[in-house]
Design a protein around this motif. Sequence first.
Motif, PDB file in Angstrom:
ATOM      1  N   SER A 186      -0.276  -5.130   8.853  1.00  0.00           N
ATOM      2  CA  SER A 186      -0.353  -4.359   7.602  1.00  0.00           C
ATOM      3  C   SER A 186      -1.680  -3.593   7.561  1.00  0.00           C
ATOM      4  N   SER A 242      12.167  -0.213   1.122  1.00  0.00           N
ATOM      5  CA  SER A 242      13.243  -0.407   2.097  1.00  0.00           C
ATOM      6  C   SER A 242      14.496  -1.021   1.472  1.00  0.00           C
ATOM      7  N   ALA A 300      10.262  -8.452  -6.834  1.00  0.00           N
ATOM      8  CA  ALA A 300       9.440  -7.439  -7.513  1.00  0.00           C
ATOM      9  C   ALA A 300       8.465  -8.125  -8.470  1.00  0.00           C
ATOM     10  N   ASN A 333      -2.927  -1.428   5.604  1.00  0.00           N
ATOM     11  CA  ASN A 333      -3.574  -1.081   4.326  1.00  0.00           C
ATOM     12  C   ASN A 333      -4.110  -2.267   3.535  1.00  0.00           C
ATOM     13  N   GLN A 384       4.933   5.729  -4.320  1.00  0.00           N
ATOM     14  CA  GLN A 384       5.968   4.981  -3.608  1.00  0.00           C
ATOM     15  C   GLN A 384       6.680   4.014  -4.560  1.00  0.00           C
ATOM     16  N   LYS A 416       7.369   7.533   0.966  1.00  0.00           N
ATOM     17  CA  LYS A 416       8.329   6.440   1.158  1.00  0.00           C
ATOM     18  C   LYS A 416       8.806   5.884  -0.181  1.00  0.00           C
ATOM     19  N   ASN A 465       5.586  -9.644  -6.592  1.00  0.00           N
ATOM     20  CA  ASN A 465       4.713  -8.606  -6.066  1.00  0.00           C
ATOM     21  C   ASN A 465       3.917  -7.920  -7.183  1.00  0.00           C
ATOM     22  N   GLU A 502      14.769   1.017 -15.498  1.00  0.00           N
ATOM     23  CA  GLU A 502      14.185   1.447 -14.215  1.00  0.00           C
ATOM     24  C   GLU A 502      13.766   2.907 -14.259  1.00  0.00           C
ATOM     25  N   ARG A 547      -0.695   7.030  -3.084  1.00  0.00           N
ATOM     26  CA  ARG A 547       0.332   6.609  -2.125  1.00  0.00           C
ATOM     27  C   ARG A 547       1.140   5.435  -2.681  1.00  0.00           C
ATOM     28  N   ASN A 577       0.495  -9.486   1.848  1.00  0.00           N
ATOM     29  CA  ASN A 577       1.963  -9.453   1.898  1.00  0.00           C
ATOM     30  C   ASN A 577       2.530 -10.848   2.181  1.00  0.00           C
ATOM     31  N   LYS A 579      -4.518  -4.322  -4.452  1.00  0.00           N
ATOM     32  CA  LYS A 579      -3.658  -5.478  -4.160  1.00  0.00           C
ATOM     33  C   LYS A 579      -4.500  -6.732  -4.394  1.00  0.00           C
TER      34      LYS A 579
HETATM   35  N1  BYC Z   1       9.520  -0.502   2.123  1.00  0.00           N
HETATM   36  O1  BYC Z   1      -0.022  -1.688   5.112  1.00  0.00           O
HETATM   37  P1  BYC Z   1       1.194  -2.035   4.362  1.00  0.00           P
HETATM   38  C1  BYC Z   1      11.406  -2.664  -7.598  1.00  0.00           C
HETATM   39  C2  BYC Z   1       5.039   0.766   4.240  1.00  0.00           C
HETATM   40  S1  BYC Z   1      10.548  -1.378  -6.973  1.00  0.00           S
HETATM   41  C3  BYC Z   1       9.067   0.729   2.454  1.00  0.00           C
HETATM   42  O2  BYC Z   1       1.459  -3.472   4.107  1.00  0.00           O
HETATM   43  P2  BYC Z   1       0.708  -1.604   1.537  1.00  0.00           P
HETATM   44  C4  BYC Z   1      12.693  -2.495  -8.256  1.00  0.00           C
HETATM   45  C5  BYC Z   1       3.736   0.986   3.496  1.00  0.00           C
HETATM   46  O3  BYC Z   1       3.909   1.871   2.428  1.00  0.00           O
HETATM   47  C6  BYC Z   1       9.922  -2.065  -5.431  1.00  0.00           C
HETATM   48  N2  BYC Z   1       7.828   0.922   2.989  1.00  0.00           N
HETATM   49  O4  BYC Z   1       1.225  -1.198   2.979  1.00  0.00           O
HETATM   50  C7  BYC Z   1      13.133  -1.254  -8.665  1.00  0.00           C
HETATM   51  C8  BYC Z   1       2.873   1.551   4.598  1.00  0.00           C
HETATM   52  O5  BYC Z   1       3.233   2.911   4.869  1.00  0.00           O
HETATM   53  P3  BYC Z   1       2.305   4.149   4.428  1.00  0.00           P
HETATM   54  C9  BYC Z   1       8.752  -1.347  -4.942  1.00  0.00           C
HETATM   55  C10 BYC Z   1       7.058  -0.168   3.152  1.00  0.00           C
HETATM   56  O6  BYC Z   1       0.860  -0.414   0.658  1.00  0.00           O
HETATM   57  C11 BYC Z   1      14.418  -1.116  -9.215  1.00  0.00           C
HETATM   58  C12 BYC Z   1       3.331   0.778   5.806  1.00  0.00           C
HETATM   59  O7  BYC Z   1       4.642   0.342   5.531  1.00  0.00           O
HETATM   60  N3  BYC Z   1       7.565  -2.081  -5.245  1.00  0.00           N
HETATM   61  O8  BYC Z   1      10.926  -3.687  -7.367  1.00  0.00           O
HETATM   62  O9  BYC Z   1      -0.623  -2.247   1.605  1.00  0.00           O
HETATM   63  C13 BYC Z   1      15.251  -2.226  -9.301  1.00  0.00           C
HETATM   64  C14 BYC Z   1       2.426  -0.405   6.115  1.00  0.00           C
HETATM   65  O10 BYC Z   1       2.476  -1.415   5.081  1.00  0.00           O
HETATM   66  C15 BYC Z   1       7.480  -1.449   2.811  1.00  0.00           C
HETATM   67  C16 BYC Z   1       6.349  -1.534  -5.044  1.00  0.00           C
HETATM   68  O11 BYC Z   1       6.242  -0.399  -4.631  1.00  0.00           O
HETATM   69  C17 BYC Z   1       8.774  -1.613   2.267  1.00  0.00           C
HETATM   70  N4  BYC Z   1       9.279  -2.794   1.939  1.00  0.00           N
HETATM   71  O12 BYC Z   1       1.757  -2.734   1.063  1.00  0.00           O
HETATM   72  C18 BYC Z   1      14.797  -3.471  -8.894  1.00  0.00           C
HETATM   73  C19 BYC Z   1       5.181  -2.399  -5.428  1.00  0.00           C
HETATM   74  N5  BYC Z   1       6.501  -2.317   3.110  1.00  0.00           N
HETATM   75  O13 BYC Z   1       2.417   4.236   2.934  1.00  0.00           O
HETATM   76  C20 BYC Z   1      13.514  -3.620  -8.369  1.00  0.00           C
HETATM   77  C21 BYC Z   1       3.857  -1.766  -5.140  1.00  0.00           C
HETATM   78  C22 BYC Z   1       5.504  -1.610   3.613  1.00  0.00           C
HETATM   79  O14 BYC Z   1       0.902   3.792   4.859  1.00  0.00           O
HETATM   80  N6  BYC Z   1       3.583  -1.645  -3.736  1.00  0.00           N
HETATM   81  N7  BYC Z   1       5.823  -0.316   3.665  1.00  0.00           N
HETATM   82  O15 BYC Z   1       2.896   5.332   5.124  1.00  0.00           O
HETATM   83  C23 BYC Z   1       3.015  -2.614  -2.978  1.00  0.00           C
HETATM   84  O16 BYC Z   1       2.773  -3.710  -3.446  1.00  0.00           O
HETATM   85  C24 BYC Z   1       2.651  -2.289  -1.561  1.00  0.00           C
HETATM   86  O17 BYC Z   1       2.627  -0.885  -1.430  1.00  0.00           O
HETATM   87  C25 BYC Z   1       3.588  -2.909  -0.489  1.00  0.00           C
HETATM   88  C26 BYC Z   1       3.118  -2.427   0.883  1.00  0.00           C
HETATM   89  C27 BYC Z   1       3.498  -4.424  -0.541  1.00  0.00           C
HETATM   90  C28 BYC Z   1       5.040  -2.475  -0.693  1.00  0.00           C
END
Ligand code: BYC
Length: 336
Positions: free
Chosen positions: A213, A117, A140, A215, A48, A114, A143, A83, A44, A229, A225
């Motif tokens: 949150s 955002s 980014a 997850n 994403q 997803k 994070n 990217e 997931r 957040n 993680k």
């Molecule tokens: N947008 O329990 P939570 C980049 C969803 S690329 C959309 O806190 P989690 C870049 C979340 O998925 C940037 N959805 O979730 C590229 C969950 O829904 P599901 C991307 C969001 O996973 C090009 C629900 O809300 N970076 O930087 O523990 C040019 C509940 O949230 C968002 C990553 O993907 C959001 N903002 O934490 C420039 C980094 N926030 O899936 C730049 C890796 C939350 O249960 N990902 N949701 O249906 C992560 O670090 C984590 O997945 C998150 C969310 C912090 C984003």
Amino acid sequence: MTAEVAEPVPAQTQEELFEAVIAAEQRIEPRDWMPDAYRATLIRQIAQHAHSEIIGMQPEGNWLTRAPSLRRKAILLAKAQDEAGHGLYLYAAAETLGVDRAELTEKLISGRQKYSSIFNYPTLTYADVGVIGWLVDGAAICNQVPLCRCSYGPYARAMVRICKEESFHQRQGYELLMTLMRGTEAQRRMVQDAVDRWWWPSLMMFGPSDGDSPNTARSMAWRIKRHTNDELRRRFVDMTVPQAEHLGVTLPDPELRWNEERGGWDFGEPDWSELTRVIHGQGPCNTQRIDRRRAAHEDGAWVREAATAYAAKRRAEVGARTADEAQNTPEQENGK
Ligand code: BYC
């Protein structure tokens, strides 16, 4: 001698081994046993993340043909290409968990997975390109640097290179903005306007507040993680406020003030209802982004077909050569 028959490892022991690897800060690798929910969480998050990198090319791609100079165009092209590369490393990392990239793309364009955002907001001026570099790539980095220590090996390793490139992206954004700030009054206004529009969406990139949150707790326990957040959002604000001062822009938050006791900046609440709307497809550009991604995927069908046909031809050639060699080998040996 009769071969020893290995005792089947009880499931409990596999789970204990998995927990011990996590506790020892070692990596889980693709062939290791892992709980189904750990695998599902990684798929997931990594999917994403990959989708975000690929969709993330669109807002900036909007300015490629209108960059103000050849130098800016070359820089922006290089960033968009990075990217695409990040998306590919991340899809490859997801594939090590047993999913197929085609399946993930299908889920993205049908709205079942997803992406961040932040990429559902429009880029109205060239200052937006700078602000995306500074704030969006800055967020980014905050994070993603901790994700280099994620417990899943292929994801952690992919993040090392991604973070190095994100750091270049952030600097190019800041340098672009510094240039605009040294320009005319209209250019300075353009930068401030872009900062006003991108500040709150950038804070929302870190996800909902910790209390909302679902997850985080489990992902932290599994060391996917490494911070919540809210912790990362605070870190981002602390890092960004002095940069804004140096740049000469105002961050659009009247509640922003230094907290002496905590040694950090206090700030206002993002509009969480906006984040919910944007995540659920009702942001300003959601439809446009997915439509464009679907069209690009369909337009690329002939490339995938050609690549598959070429790979099959190569396999057949290699197969025929191997068969020939196998046939010729005894004769050559006899002739020696
Ligand atoms: N947008 O329990 P939570 C980049 C969803 S690329 C959309 O806190 P989690 C870049 C979340 O998925 C940037 N959805 O979730 C590229 C969950 O829904 P599901 C991307 C969001 O996973 C090009 C629900 O809300 N970076 O930087 O523990 C040019 C509940 O949230 C968002 C990553 O993907 C959001 N903002 O934490 C420039 C980094 N926030 O899936 C730049 C890796 C939350 O249960 N990902 N949701 O249906 C992560 O670090 C984590 O997945 C998150 C969310 C912090 C984003």
